[in-house]
Scaffold this active site. Structure first.
Site, PDB file in Angstrom:
ATOM      1  N   ASP A   6       0.887  -1.165   0.000  1.00  0.00           N
ATOM      2  CA  ASP A   6       0.000   0.000   0.000  1.00  0.00           C
ATOM      3  C   ASP A   6       0.925   1.216   0.000  1.00  0.00           C
ATOM      4  O   ASP A   6       1.549   1.526   1.016  1.00  0.00           O
ATOM      5  CB  ASP A   6      -0.883  -0.050   1.255  1.00  0.00           C
ATOM      6  CG  ASP A   6      -1.677   1.234   1.467  1.00  0.00           C
ATOM      7  OD1 ASP A   6      -1.607   2.144   0.611  1.00  0.00           O
ATOM      8  OD2 ASP A   6      -2.375   1.325   2.508  1.00  0.00           O
ATOM      9  N   LYS A  68       2.915  11.579  -3.298  1.00  0.00           N
ATOM     10  CA  LYS A  68       1.967  10.778  -4.095  1.00  0.00           C
ATOM     11  C   LYS A  68       1.021  11.702  -4.868  1.00  0.00           C
ATOM     12  O   LYS A  68       0.549  11.370  -5.935  1.00  0.00           O
ATOM     13  CB  LYS A  68       1.177   9.857  -3.162  1.00  0.00           C
ATOM     14  CG  LYS A  68       0.191   8.947  -3.868  1.00  0.00           C
ATOM     15  CD  LYS A  68      -0.393   7.910  -2.935  1.00  0.00           C
ATOM     16  CE  LYS A  68      -1.483   7.110  -3.585  1.00  0.00           C
ATOM     17  NZ  LYS A  68      -2.026   6.086  -2.676  1.00  0.00           N
ATOM     18  N   GLU A 145      -7.337   0.465  -4.768  1.00  0.00           N
ATOM     19  CA  GLU A 145      -7.378   0.353  -3.302  1.00  0.00           C
ATOM     20  C   GLU A 145      -8.680  -0.263  -2.768  1.00  0.00           C
ATOM     21  O   GLU A 145      -8.629  -1.150  -1.912  1.00  0.00           O
ATOM     22  CB  GLU A 145      -7.100   1.727  -2.674  1.00  0.00           C
ATOM     23  CG  GLU A 145      -5.631   2.102  -2.850  1.00  0.00           C
ATOM     24  CD  GLU A 145      -5.280   3.543  -2.560  1.00  0.00           C
ATOM     25  OE1 GLU A 145      -4.108   3.893  -2.713  1.00  0.00           O
ATOM     26  OE2 GLU A 145      -6.173   4.320  -2.198  1.00  0.00           O
ATOM     27  N   ASP A 168     -13.613   4.899   1.559  1.00  0.00           N
ATOM     28  CA  ASP A 168     -12.187   5.058   1.873  1.00  0.00           C
ATOM     29  C   ASP A 168     -11.842   6.536   2.018  1.00  0.00           C
ATOM     30  O   ASP A 168     -11.748   7.264   1.034  1.00  0.00           O
ATOM     31  CB  ASP A 168     -11.368   4.410   0.736  1.00  0.00           C
ATOM     32  CG  ASP A 168      -9.859   4.536   0.947  1.00  0.00           C
ATOM     33  OD1 ASP A 168      -9.441   5.169   1.930  1.00  0.00           O
ATOM     34  OD2 ASP A 168      -9.100   3.989   0.126  1.00  0.00           O
TER      35      ASP A 168
END
Ligand code: AMP
Length: 567
Positions: A6, A68, A145, A168
């Site tokens: 992850d 990211k 994800e 999420d």
């Protein structure tokens, strides 16, 4: 050996498949979470994780975080005198996770399944794959994800058909996905999200409320002062976490000789954050609509991402879906665990029943075209080729024709997005196709887009008159490194010196002492100075046992200090 990773905005985790189950692997500090922060230490060596995070405040020019967010762009971040692309910084995090697994199991890690947000576009996915390559990992698969979260919950092992919603909410992004399991096939039916909504926005709200409460105090330090904004955010995050356990928590800022305080209750936090909760509803509604499913038809709602620990979020989800969400797994850990399940599926582990995973392309992909409007032609229109939420792999064709007499080249510009106008969509790249000379409209080209299981786009053009077929490489996307550049960057990364793994625990303590020293004043500062000197003396003796004992003792004292016991 293959691992599941992850690669998060705030934290990254790695898991392996062992004895029929996924298992997280701790880092050199014995923590399962490695902050996605990269820095250079005082000797110019690369430092990754918690120690680098501690130095964000004390050595901002030598530390990088949140990279990211820049994946798939040419944005470079500076560390000292060198610039790094986001995929290089991600590669350094991946390398550190790889080393943790290799140290623990004594095996070389060669392959990985890496998770990406369902909303990541083509360039962002390619950048993630390249980050893997730069870390010496063959990226077997990019997994969305939410799909990884569903795998971690073992939803693929259910007997009966079921539907789930994965909610999420991480540090900076919000993703909603609806998945359906039917006859051993797990399909992502729809994905929607907001790339600029996460825990940090809740922190911003708290910081603003704190600053507003002290607006009439002229001695309050300005947000433009070095470190102040950073410290306010850290404190806001601490208060927000504390409000998950207690009814009230006090926000404290110390600076110079002054101290400013403001106590917040859970109810106040809920009121302040109400507009953010409203924003969470839009992607949920879009996903439900696209999947053509009613909330009552969902079998389960899964919570993923650290911010779903907030009681306010759990209450909201329970209210919206009329049931309590599943919290069987730690919201930080499920994605890495699911990536390891996917890795085992790839490796065809006998403990796993065959399950077919299908995913969707979460956004529309198309090209720019000109359209006749009355007598004239108008450029800038969007022609969708693959529409959002199509099950992947998917391949679709649309035909376009030349616009002008004797046109020699047709330029295909590729975009991602939902607007009628390309200028409002995301530009992915372009290519030129040479065509035979002919009157306007006589040359037609079939443009085929194929979107594979990893979410990577390939385009093909067929010139109908000649039968000439060309596989087109999407070029001119500054966010994607070409193979030659990858080779160069790989060589450059190989020359970087890495902070020794075994020194990380000591470096972390030193970095933390340094940060707290900078944050405090007066007696406390002297005390921290004394602690740092003592630790340095013991480090100089190279007596491992003495070092370990003092480190434990000082770490405990700093924990107490940070929990406010010394206030
Ligand atoms: P992730 O991107 O999933 O790692 O989530 C990171 C976010 O989760 C950060 O904004 C954290 O502040 C938030 N978070 C982690 N633990 C908690 C907690 N106990 N309460 C509220 N938010 C949390």
């Amino acid at each position: 050996m293959i691992v599941g990773i992850d690669l998060g905005t705030t934290n990254s985790l790695v898991a392996v498949w062992r004895n029929g189950a996924p298992e997280l692997v701790p880092n050199a500090l014995e923590s399962l979470l490695t902050p996605s922060v990269v820095g250079l230490d005082d000797e110019g060596r690369v430092l990754v994780g918690q120690a680098a995070k501690e130095r964000l405040q004390t050595h901002p020019q030598l530390t990088a975080a949140l990279f990211k967010r820049h994946m798939g762009s040419a944005h470079e971040l500076r560390l000292g005198t060198r610039s790094f692309r986001p995929e290089e910084l991600s590669a350094l995090v991946l390398r550190s996770l790889k080393a943790d697994v290799e140290r623990r199991y004594g095996e070389t890690v060669t392959e990985a399944v890496i998770s990406v947000p369902a909303y990541f576009n083509d360039a962002q996915r390619k950048a993630t794959k390249i980050a893997g390559e730069l870390a010496g990992l063959k990226v077997e698969r990019l997994i969305n994800e939410p799909t990884a979260a569903a795998l971690a919950y073992g939803l693929h092992q259910r007997d009966s058909a079921s539907s789930f919603l994965v909610f999420d909410l991480g540090g900076g992004t919000f993703d909603v996905s609806i998945l359906e399991l039917f006859d051993g096939v797990m399909e992502v039916r729809a994905s929607a999200g907001d790339n600029f909504l996460g825990g940090e926005d809740f922190d911003t709200v708290l910081v603003q409320a704190f600053v507003a409460a002290h607006a009439n105090r002229s001695d309050m330090p300005s947000l433009t002062e070095p470190n102040i904004a950073h410290r306010l955010r850290r404190e806001a995050e601490r208060v927000r976490h504390a409000l998950g356990q207690a009814d009230s928590a006090t926000f404290v800022l110390r600076h110079g000789s002054g101290q400013w305080e403001q106590t917040f209750t859970q109810a106040q936090l809920a009121e302040l954050c109400a507009p953010l909760l409203v924003r969470l509803r839009t992607p949920i509604e879009t996903a439900l609509r696209d999947a053509r499913i009613r909330p009552s038809e969902l079998d389960e709602v899964l919570l993923v991402g650290g911010t779903t620990r907030m009681p306010m979020i759990r209450r909201m989800v329970a209210g919206l879906f009329g049931r309590f969400p599943s919290i069987a797994l730690n919201p930080d850990e499920s994605i890495a665990l699911g990536a390891a399940v996917q890795a085992a599926l790839k490796a065809r582990d006998a403990a796993l029943e065959e399950v077919v995973l299908t995913d969707v392309c979460p956004y529309t992909l198309g090209i720019e075209v000109a359209v006749s409007v009355g007598e004239s032609t108008q450029a800038g229109h969007y022609l969708p080729i693959i529409e959002r939420n199509c099950v992947v792999p998917v391949s679709r064709v649309k035909t376009v024709s030349t616009l002008r007499h004797h046109q020699r080249v047709v330029q295909l510009k590729i975009y991602q997005g939902e607007s009628r106008w390309v200028k409002e969509n995301i530009y992915l790249g372009e290519m030129d196709i040479e065509v035979p000379v002919a009157p306007a409209g006589e040359i037609s080209i079939d443009v085929r887009f194929t979107y594979d299981n990893n979410g990577l786009l390939e385009a093909e053009a067929l010139i109908n008159r000649t039968g000439e077929r060309r596989i087109l490489v999407i070029e001119n996307n500054p966010g994607v490194l070409d193979p030659e550049e990858v080779r160069k960057r790989l060589a450059a990364l190989a020359n970087l010196k890495i902070h020794p793994r075994e020194q990380q625990v000591n470096s972390l303590l030193n970095a933390r002492l340094e940060r707290l020293y900078q944050e405090s004043l007066g007696d406390l500062r002297q005390r921290l100075d004394h602690m740092a000197n003592r630790f340095q003396q013991v480090l100089d003796t190279q007596n491992d046992r003495a070092i370990r004992e003092l480190r434990l003792q000082l770490t405990q004292q700093l924990d107490e200090l940070e929990q406010g016991l010394w206030r």
